[in-house]
Every structure is written in structure tokens, then in C-alpha cells.
Design an enzyme around this catalytic site. Sequence first.
Site, PDB file in Angstrom:
ATOM      1  N   CYS A   5     -20.519 -50.257  -7.707  1.00 45.86           N
ATOM      2  CA  CYS A   5     -21.923 -50.354  -7.336  1.00 45.86           C
ATOM      3  C   CYS A   5     -22.738 -49.545  -8.333  1.00 45.86           C
ATOM      4  O   CYS A   5     -22.387 -48.412  -8.648  1.00 45.86           O
ATOM      5  CB  CYS A   5     -22.113 -49.801  -5.925  1.00 45.86           C
ATOM      6  SG  CYS A   5     -23.838 -49.617  -5.483  1.00 45.86           S
ATOM      7  N   CYS A  11     -28.201 -43.922  -4.144  1.00 46.81           N
ATOM      8  CA  CYS A  11     -28.428 -44.465  -2.807  1.00 46.81           C
ATOM      9  C   CYS A  11     -27.735 -43.617  -1.747  1.00 46.81           C
ATOM     10  O   CYS A  11     -28.347 -43.179  -0.776  1.00 46.81           O
ATOM     11  CB  CYS A  11     -27.937 -45.909  -2.750  1.00 46.81           C
ATOM     12  SG  CYS A  11     -27.732 -46.565  -1.098  1.00 46.81           S
ATOM     13  N   CYS A  88     -26.538 -55.441  -3.311  1.00 48.59           N
ATOM     14  CA  CYS A  88     -25.808 -54.411  -2.582  1.00 48.59           C
ATOM     15  C   CYS A  88     -24.460 -54.975  -2.146  1.00 48.59           C
ATOM     16  O   CYS A  88     -24.364 -56.125  -1.721  1.00 48.59           O
ATOM     17  CB  CYS A  88     -26.638 -53.990  -1.377  1.00 48.59           C
ATOM     18  SG  CYS A  88     -25.746 -52.992  -0.185  1.00 48.59           S
ATOM     19  N   TYR A 241     -28.403 -50.242  28.156  1.00 54.61           N
ATOM     20  CA  TYR A 241     -28.773 -50.257  26.732  1.00 54.61           C
ATOM     21  C   TYR A 241     -28.383 -51.638  26.180  1.00 54.61           C
ATOM     22  O   TYR A 241     -27.647 -51.752  25.201  1.00 54.61           O
ATOM     23  CB  TYR A 241     -28.058 -49.152  25.952  1.00 54.61           C
ATOM     24  CG  TYR A 241     -28.160 -47.770  26.573  1.00 54.61           C
ATOM     25  CD1 TYR A 241     -29.256 -46.945  26.269  1.00 54.61           C
ATOM     26  CD2 TYR A 241     -27.201 -47.298  27.456  1.00 54.61           C
ATOM     27  CE1 TYR A 241     -29.356 -45.673  26.831  1.00 54.61           C
ATOM     28  CE2 TYR A 241     -27.294 -46.030  28.020  1.00 54.61           C
ATOM     29  CZ  TYR A 241     -28.361 -45.223  27.707  1.00 54.61           C
ATOM     30  OH  TYR A 241     -28.452 -43.969  28.265  1.00 54.61           O
ATOM     31  N   ASP A 310     -23.928 -48.799  26.065  1.00 52.67           N
ATOM     32  CA  ASP A 310     -23.915 -48.899  24.601  1.00 52.67           C
ATOM     33  C   ASP A 310     -25.161 -48.217  24.054  1.00 52.67           C
ATOM     34  O   ASP A 310     -26.059 -48.865  23.517  1.00 52.67           O
ATOM     35  CB  ASP A 310     -23.890 -50.397  24.220  1.00 52.67           C
ATOM     36  CG  ASP A 310     -23.774 -50.622  22.723  1.00 52.67           C
ATOM     37  OD1 ASP A 310     -23.595 -49.645  21.971  1.00 52.67           O
ATOM     38  OD2 ASP A 310     -23.869 -51.791  22.301  1.00 52.67           O
ATOM     39  N   CYS A 337     -21.640 -45.879  18.708  1.00 49.33           N
ATOM     40  CA  CYS A 337     -21.676 -45.918  17.244  1.00 49.33           C
ATOM     41  C   CYS A 337     -21.664 -44.505  16.670  1.00 49.33           C
ATOM     42  O   CYS A 337     -21.888 -44.314  15.485  1.00 49.33           O
ATOM     43  CB  CYS A 337     -22.884 -46.700  16.750  1.00 49.33           C
ATOM     44  SG  CYS A 337     -24.436 -46.053  17.358  1.00 49.33           S
TER      45      CYS A 337
HETATM   46  N1  SAH Z   1     -25.738 -53.517  23.653  1.00 48.48           N
HETATM   47  C1  SAH Z   1     -26.640 -54.044  22.680  1.00 48.48           C
HETATM   48  C2  SAH Z   1     -27.618 -53.017  22.126  1.00 48.48           C
HETATM   49  C3  SAH Z   1     -27.066 -51.691  21.703  1.00 48.48           C
HETATM   50  S1  SAH Z   1     -28.127 -50.692  20.723  1.00 48.48           S
HETATM   51  C4  SAH Z   1     -25.894 -54.707  21.557  1.00 48.48           C
HETATM   52  O1  SAH Z   1     -24.725 -54.447  21.348  1.00 48.48           O
HETATM   53  O2  SAH Z   1     -26.492 -55.520  20.851  1.00 48.48           O
HETATM   54  C5  SAH Z   1     -28.861 -49.613  21.851  1.00 48.48           C
HETATM   55  C6  SAH Z   1     -30.012 -50.218  22.623  1.00 48.48           C
HETATM   56  O3  SAH Z   1     -30.488 -49.223  23.519  1.00 48.48           O
HETATM   57  C7  SAH Z   1     -31.222 -50.658  21.797  1.00 48.48           C
HETATM   58  O4  SAH Z   1     -31.530 -51.997  22.101  1.00 48.48           O
HETATM   59  C8  SAH Z   1     -32.355 -49.728  22.271  1.00 48.48           C
HETATM   60  O5  SAH Z   1     -33.617 -50.365  22.307  1.00 48.48           O
HETATM   61  C9  SAH Z   1     -31.886 -49.344  23.660  1.00 48.48           C
HETATM   62  N2  SAH Z   1     -32.356 -48.079  24.212  1.00 48.48           N
HETATM   63  C10 SAH Z   1     -32.595 -46.922  23.555  1.00 48.48           C
HETATM   64  N3  SAH Z   1     -32.922 -45.949  24.415  1.00 48.48           N
HETATM   65  C11 SAH Z   1     -32.887 -46.493  25.656  1.00 48.48           C
HETATM   66  C12 SAH Z   1     -33.120 -45.993  26.977  1.00 48.48           C
HETATM   67  N4  SAH Z   1     -33.459 -44.712  27.170  1.00 48.48           N
HETATM   68  N5  SAH Z   1     -32.984 -46.836  28.009  1.00 48.48           N
HETATM   69  C13 SAH Z   1     -32.623 -48.129  27.820  1.00 48.48           C
HETATM   70  N6  SAH Z   1     -32.386 -48.651  26.604  1.00 48.48           N
HETATM   71  C14 SAH Z   1     -32.521 -47.854  25.528  1.00 48.48           C
END
Ligand code: SAH
Length: 379
Positions: A5, A11, A88, A241, A310, A337
Site C-alpha cells: 500500500c 494513513c 485502498c 442495538y 450488538d 466489535c
Molecule cells: N445489530 C446491527 C447494528 C449494530 S451497530 C447490525 O449488526 O447491523 C450498533 C447500533 O446501535 C447502531 O445502529 C446505533 O445506532 C445503535 N445505538 C447506539 N447507541 C444506542 C442506544 N443507546 N440505544 C439503542 N441503540 C443504540
Amino acid sequence: MEKKCLYNKKCGGCQYLHLEYKKQLEKKQKEVSSLLKSFGKVRPIIGMEDPYHYRNKVHGVVAADRQGNGYTGIYEEKSHRIIRVDSCLIENQKADEIMQSVAGLMKSFKMKPFNEDTGYGFLRHILIRTGYHTGEVMVVLVTASPVFLSKNNFVKALRKKHPEITTIVANVNDRRTSMVLGDKQQVLYGKGYIEDVLCGKRFRISPKSFYQVNPVQTEVLYGKAIEYAGLTGKETVIDAYSGIGTIGMIASDHAKQVISVELNGDAVRDAISNAKINKIKNIQFCKADAGDFMVQMAARGQKADVVFMDPPRAGSDKKFMDSLLKLAPKKVVYVSCNPETLKRDLAYLTSKGYRVKETQPVDMFPMTVHTENVCLLIK
Ligand code: SAH
């Protein structure tokens, strides 16, 4: 063979690029194990067959040289200087190509890059999202002002170069902020979103909604999450989430009902239409803070059998976890993550009656230090 790269030094996005892919996986395995093995078994990380060009979402900051030729790049760390990046190793190649074309059109359209220091100029960012299975392409042009001169001709010129583009959106961000997207949006071409297919379901993705950046590994990750949940068709499931509703909708085939909760209104709107597209009836969506929502559920004495969670990198919060403990689901499937916040949250949940059955690391972000994990907790 490792690939070279040209930009890596400046970067800094691909911290593991210098390592052979096998070595990267070993390193990640060690890191995750040392953080999480005290809770329970950590399975061998699942890597990618082809660990390059996996990112379906590409972002560039807009700049121009002295002659007014546009280009895109990234901010140098801790500064406003833009480092030019033309391609990239981890980004979708078609998206990189389109990004260059957009920048290449700037001069002939007398379009100036926005300058953060002077506040002068027009085009700030270019964002491109691609659908892995559908091939749909969305171009988002983030501008500093809502007055987009000769936008129709610009769209025409861009589409002529790239007939594969399915939608073009102008987003106005007139604030001094590190956020890429602003609140105002105008669809210049197409439907204003793309669709992609994940685990056999179709999902609509708007410019501002969260969607996993590595579609190949997302299927692996979600497959594991569903397997961990061990659904039989009788369960009430919470997808917390939930973003555009992916995990909950994939689980809905195997559960009695799913309740999804998400804070971002655009994502919830996408989720509602996604349920319609996939003809899913046993799912509800709630736009709320996941913690508040769980507190209310617990207060009403509602029950859940399985909770998928999540959260973003910061992890969950005490409010969420305390009401999770009150709801007392038999299983919690935690998708994370960030192994550090996962460790913190697991420490709390395991001190209150949950046990980690196992953790599966999935390499969602090859070449970088980041690791994704899915973890099964049992009451
Ligand atoms: N499960 C989904 C999104 C995961 S990312 C997937 O895999 O695609 C995390 C998500 O949490 C995001 O969409 C974000 O907008 C949301 N988020 C962040 N803080 C939050 C909260 N306090 N309550 C509810 N959702 C939230």
C-alpha cells in the site's frame, strides 16, 4: 502474498498490513484469548479466504490541487491536512473508482472542495456504499451548502461514467463537526438508498443507517449468533442495538416474536420497511435508547427468552445490563466489535448469575487491529 500500500505509513488505518494474513489471525487470537479466556472457551478465529477489498462502504474527504483538480483522501492524524489516497487495499474497488470519478468531475463543474479552516468551498465528503449481492451502488455527496449548482448535469455526467450507480444523494453538512453526514438530504437520482441481501433476507440501507462493512464475514458472524441462540420457534427474542433490523429479522424465522430496539430514527425506518420487504410479521421495532427500553420492559414485568445485543464500540451501559438482569433471559448473545468493552460487560454479567458458554472471534476487519466477537451467555 502480502500486498503493498502506497499510503499505509501516513494513513495508519491498516495496522497489521505488514503481517502475513495467517500471522494477523494468530495475533488477534492471542489478543482475544488473553482478554476473554478467563470467562470461558474462546474458539479459533474465523478468517477470510480473500482478506482484501472487503469494505462495502468507502469514504473520502474532498480536496483539490493548485490547478483545481479534485481528489479525495483522509485526514492526517490529529490535523486538518488531507492525505491523498487514490485506492485502498481493503475498500471495494468499484467504489474507489467511482470516488475518483466524482473528484475528477469537480474542476469542469467549477466545484471547489470545502476548506475546514476558512469555511470556503462546497464539496466536503464523498461516501459510497455498495450492495455485495445486489451490486447496487449509492453515492452520497456531502456539501457545505444546499445550493447545488448544475446538479442535474453533474448527475448526468457521473452516471454516464458509471451506469452501475443506482442512486445519488446530496447531503448538506454546514456545521463545524467531525461527523461526515448532516441532517438535510436530497435524492438526486434513484431511490435514495441501496438494498443488499444478507443470510437470505433483503435489507434497505439508507445513507445514515449502520450496516456492517464486511458482508462476507457478517454472514459468518450472524450465522454463529443464530446458532448460539438455539431458537425453537417458541421464544420471545429481543434484538437490542438492532440497526436496520438485520439480526432480529434473520432470527424471526426461528422465533415466536422479535422485539427490536434502536436509537437512530433512519435505521428504524429502514428496519420497518425491511420487515415489509421480507414479509415478516412477528417483529416489532422500537425507536429508543436500548437501556431505557429494557428498563420499561422490566418494569412492566415482560419476559424475554433470548436477548441479542450488538452495542457500538463503547459497549453497553449499566442501565441496560441491570434491566437485562431483571428480564433474566435464559440466553444472551453478545455481538461485540470491541473486545475490551466486551470484557468489561462480561465481567459484570458473569458476576450476576450468567456464565459464558463460549466466544467466537470473527475477522471482520482484516489488515486492521480490530476484532469482532460473538459470545453466548447462559443463565
Ligand atoms: N445489530 C446491527 C447494528 C449494530 S451497530 C447490525 O449488526 O447491523 C450498533 C447500533 O446501535 C447502531 O445502529 C446505533 O445506532 C445503535 N445505538 C447506539 N447507541 C444506542 C442506544 N443507546 N440505544 C439503542 N441503540 C443504540
